[in-house]
Design a protein around this motif. Structure first.
Motif, PDB file in Angstrom:
ATOM      1  N   SER A 287      14.357   5.373 -21.659  1.00  0.00           N
ATOM      2  CA  SER A 287      14.513   6.512 -21.779  1.00  0.00           C
ATOM      3  C   SER A 287      13.399   7.847 -20.450  1.00  0.00           C
ATOM      4  N   ARG A 288      12.199   6.720 -20.607  1.00  0.00           N
ATOM      5  CA  ARG A 288      11.142   7.966 -19.847  1.00  0.00           C
ATOM      6  C   ARG A 288      10.673   7.489 -18.680  1.00  0.00           C
ATOM      7  N   VAL A 289      10.550   6.596 -18.870  1.00  0.00           N
ATOM      8  CA  VAL A 289      10.292   5.822 -17.288  1.00  0.00           C
ATOM      9  C   VAL A 289      10.741   6.179 -16.021  1.00  0.00           C
ATOM     10  N   VAL A 290      12.786   6.056 -16.345  1.00  0.00           N
ATOM     11  CA  VAL A 290      13.443   6.928 -15.262  1.00  0.00           C
ATOM     12  C   VAL A 290      13.307   8.108 -15.100  1.00  0.00           C
ATOM     13  N   VAL A 291      12.997   9.310 -15.984  1.00  0.00           N
ATOM     14  CA  VAL A 291      12.826  10.713 -15.741  1.00  0.00           C
ATOM     15  C   VAL A 291      11.593  10.900 -15.023  1.00  0.00           C
ATOM     16  N   ASP A 292      10.912   9.927 -15.607  1.00  0.00           N
ATOM     17  CA  ASP A 292       9.379  10.541 -14.880  1.00  0.00           C
ATOM     18  C   ASP A 292       9.003   9.610 -14.672  1.00  0.00           C
ATOM     19  N   PRO A 293       8.482   8.356 -13.971  1.00  0.00           N
ATOM     20  CA  PRO A 293       7.872   7.208 -13.749  1.00  0.00           C
ATOM     21  C   PRO A 293       6.059   7.587 -13.388  1.00  0.00           C
ATOM     22  N   ARG A 294       5.692   8.733 -12.563  1.00  0.00           N
ATOM     23  CA  ARG A 294       5.040   8.248 -12.320  1.00  0.00           C
ATOM     24  C   ARG A 294       3.917   8.738 -13.548  1.00  0.00           C
TER      25      ARG A 294
ATOM     26  N   VAL B  61      -0.499   6.030 -10.198  1.00  0.00           N
ATOM     27  CA  VAL B  61       0.151   5.495  -8.871  1.00  0.00           C
ATOM     28  C   VAL B  61       0.337   7.140  -7.692  1.00  0.00           C
ATOM     29  N   PRO B  62      -1.082   7.206  -6.509  1.00  0.00           N
ATOM     30  CA  PRO B  62      -1.032   8.487  -5.861  1.00  0.00           C
ATOM     31  C   PRO B  62       0.498   8.724  -4.974  1.00  0.00           C
ATOM     32  N   ASP B  63       0.800   9.809  -4.667  1.00  0.00           N
ATOM     33  CA  ASP B  63       1.624  10.957  -4.677  1.00  0.00           C
ATOM     34  C   ASP B  63       2.316  10.517  -3.735  1.00  0.00           C
ATOM     35  N   ASP B  64       1.617  10.237  -2.412  1.00  0.00           N
ATOM     36  CA  ASP B  64       1.784   9.429  -1.524  1.00  0.00           C
ATOM     37  C   ASP B  64       2.105   8.469  -1.331  1.00  0.00           C
ATOM     38  N   VAL B  65       2.340   7.139  -2.457  1.00  0.00           N
ATOM     39  CA  VAL B  65       3.118   5.959  -2.800  1.00  0.00           C
ATOM     40  C   VAL B  65       4.077   6.424  -3.160  1.00  0.00           C
ATOM     41  N   ASP B  66       5.424   5.846  -1.895  1.00  0.00           N
ATOM     42  CA  ASP B  66       7.079   5.614  -3.010  1.00  0.00           C
ATOM     43  C   ASP B  66       6.544   4.881  -4.476  1.00  0.00           C
ATOM     44  N   LEU B  67       7.071   5.786  -5.485  1.00  0.00           N
ATOM     45  CA  LEU B  67       6.986   4.784  -6.807  1.00  0.00           C
ATOM     46  C   LEU B  67       9.082   4.292  -6.757  1.00  0.00           C
ATOM     47  N   LYS B  68       8.909   2.807  -7.393  1.00  0.00           N
ATOM     48  CA  LYS B  68      10.567   2.986  -7.616  1.00  0.00           C
ATOM     49  C   LYS B  68      11.194   2.221  -8.715  1.00  0.00           C
ATOM     50  N   VAL B  69      11.986   2.833  -8.781  1.00  0.00           N
ATOM     51  CA  VAL B  69      12.474   2.345 -10.467  1.00  0.00           C
ATOM     52  C   VAL B  69      13.178   1.253 -10.456  1.00  0.00           C
ATOM     53  N   TRP B  70      13.783   0.469 -11.127  1.00  0.00           N
ATOM     54  CA  TRP B  70      14.869  -1.393 -10.466  1.00  0.00           C
ATOM     55  C   TRP B  70      15.399  -1.344 -12.383  1.00  0.00           C
ATOM     56  N   ASP B  71      16.621  -1.367 -12.485  1.00  0.00           N
ATOM     57  CA  ASP B  71      16.957  -1.263 -13.459  1.00  0.00           C
ATOM     58  C   ASP B  71      17.475  -2.456 -13.513  1.00  0.00           C
ATOM     59  N   SER B  72      17.566  -3.744 -15.007  1.00  0.00           N
ATOM     60  CA  SER B  72      17.935  -4.609 -15.307  1.00  0.00           C
ATOM     61  C   SER B  72      18.780  -4.308 -15.239  1.00  0.00           C
ATOM     62  N   SER B  73      19.929  -5.347 -15.624  1.00  0.00           N
ATOM     63  CA  SER B  73      21.259  -5.655 -16.117  1.00  0.00           C
ATOM     64  C   SER B  73      21.475  -6.736 -16.487  1.00  0.00           C
ATOM     65  N   SER B  74      22.377  -6.763 -17.356  1.00  0.00           N
ATOM     66  CA  SER B  74      22.581  -8.673 -17.491  1.00  0.00           C
ATOM     67  C   SER B  74      23.327  -9.402 -16.282  1.00  0.00           C
ATOM     68  N   GLU B  75      23.556  -8.421 -15.262  1.00  0.00           N
ATOM     69  CA  GLU B  75      23.783  -9.199 -14.021  1.00  0.00           C
ATOM     70  C   GLU B  75      22.898 -10.078 -12.753  1.00  0.00           C
TER      71      GLU B  75
ATOM     72  N   SER C  87       0.671  -1.154  -0.314  1.00  0.00           N
ATOM     73  CA  SER C  87      -0.169   0.016  -0.057  1.00  0.00           C
ATOM     74  C   SER C  87       0.908   0.953   0.247  1.00  0.00           C
ATOM     75  N   SER C  88       1.696   0.936   0.228  1.00  0.00           N
ATOM     76  CA  SER C  88       2.650   2.980   0.144  1.00  0.00           C
ATOM     77  C   SER C  88       3.886   2.713  -0.621  1.00  0.00           C
ATOM     78  N   THR C  89       4.609   1.763  -1.260  1.00  0.00           N
ATOM     79  CA  THR C  89       5.149   1.147  -2.335  1.00  0.00           C
ATOM     80  C   THR C  89       4.429   0.460  -3.580  1.00  0.00           C
ATOM     81  N   HIS C  90       6.099   1.030  -4.406  1.00  0.00           N
ATOM     82  CA  HIS C  90       4.966   0.752  -5.647  1.00  0.00           C
ATOM     83  C   HIS C  90       5.984   0.327  -6.281  1.00  0.00           C
ATOM     84  N   HIS C  91       7.031  -0.546  -6.873  1.00  0.00           N
ATOM     85  CA  HIS C  91       7.866  -0.690  -7.947  1.00  0.00           C
ATOM     86  C   HIS C  91       7.623  -0.592  -9.960  1.00  0.00           C
ATOM     87  N   VAL C  92       7.950  -0.212 -10.593  1.00  0.00           N
ATOM     88  CA  VAL C  92       8.306  -0.600 -11.666  1.00  0.00           C
ATOM     89  C   VAL C  92       9.783  -1.634 -12.321  1.00  0.00           C
ATOM     90  N   VAL C  93      10.546  -1.732 -13.281  1.00  0.00           N
ATOM     91  CA  VAL C  93      10.909  -2.404 -13.413  1.00  0.00           C
ATOM     92  C   VAL C  93      11.676  -1.931 -15.323  1.00  0.00           C
TER      93      VAL C  93
END
Length: 203
Positions: A127-134, A145-159, A94-100
């Motif tokens: 490029s855009r989801v990192v700069v302006d995910p919401r 995604v409401p402003d009071d929900v923490d929005l975290k962007v995860w950057d996948s890699s080969s590792e 309820s307080s955190t939303h993740h996007v990859v």
């Protein structure tokens, strides 16, 4: 003289060119490519990820294992190998939303999500989801995604690759893991959508 219109994106055109060269040199056959595509579309696909999410929703011990060591927890269910050798599961609440995203190319956990969607590989999304995910989630995916929900962007890699465990929808108490898999979509495991509500599932 009519202007030539290229129906492929830059990446699709490169892929077609490489594919053609491999065909011409006899290194692969169209049938072999079709078998690989069919495997990821039909035999693997997002259903693997949906089973993992449903198990996490119904089994607290498994959910804890998934948080601590997703690679091992997924391998225990038969999802391991290339493109899944190091995976981290991130849990929405309820307080955190993740996007990859994969800003470098299009690293993606194929064994549990199947083939990546075209938009995931596009330079625009990467490029855009990192700069302006919401903003991207709202404009491109109708996910507010409401402003009071923490929005975290995860950057996948080969590792390391990431998979989102969406929140379990309300009204699913007593549902079996098999029933719950119907609520889990590929997009919800990337983080650009919520899990489906019970009333949204087609019988």
């Amino acid at each position: 003289m009519s202007e030539h219109v290229n129906k492929y994106t830059e990446y699709e055109a490169r892929t077609k060119a490489i594919e053609t060269l491999l065909y011409e040199r006899g290194l692969i056959t169209p049938a072999a490519v079709d078998r690989v595509v069919s495997y990821y579309e039909n035999d693997v696909g997002p259903m693997g990820g949906a089973k993992i999410v449903a198990k996490a929703w119904t089994d607290p011990e498994y959910a804890d294992w998934l948080k601590r060591d997703a690679t091992a927890a997924m391998a225990d269910m038969g999802y391991a190998g290339e493109q899944a050798h190091e995976i981290e599961a991130v849990f929405n609440d309820s307080s955190t939303h993740h996007v990859v995203v994969c800003t470098l190319c299009s690293c993606y956990p194929w064994p549990i999500l199947g083939l990546p969607p075209a938009w995931y590989k596009s330079m625009e999304y990467r490029s855009r989801v990192v700069v302006d995910p919401r903003g991207v989630l709202k404009r491109d995916f109708s996910l507010d995604v409401p402003d009071d929900v923490d929005l975290k962007v995860w950057d996948s890699s080969s590792e390391r690759r990431y998979v989102v465990v969406p929140e379990r929808p309300e009204g699913t108490e007593g549902w079996s893991a098999e029933e719950l898999t119907k609520l889990v979509s590929r997009d919800s495991m990337i983080g650009v959508a919520h899990a489906l509500k019970p009333e949204e599932v087609v019988a």
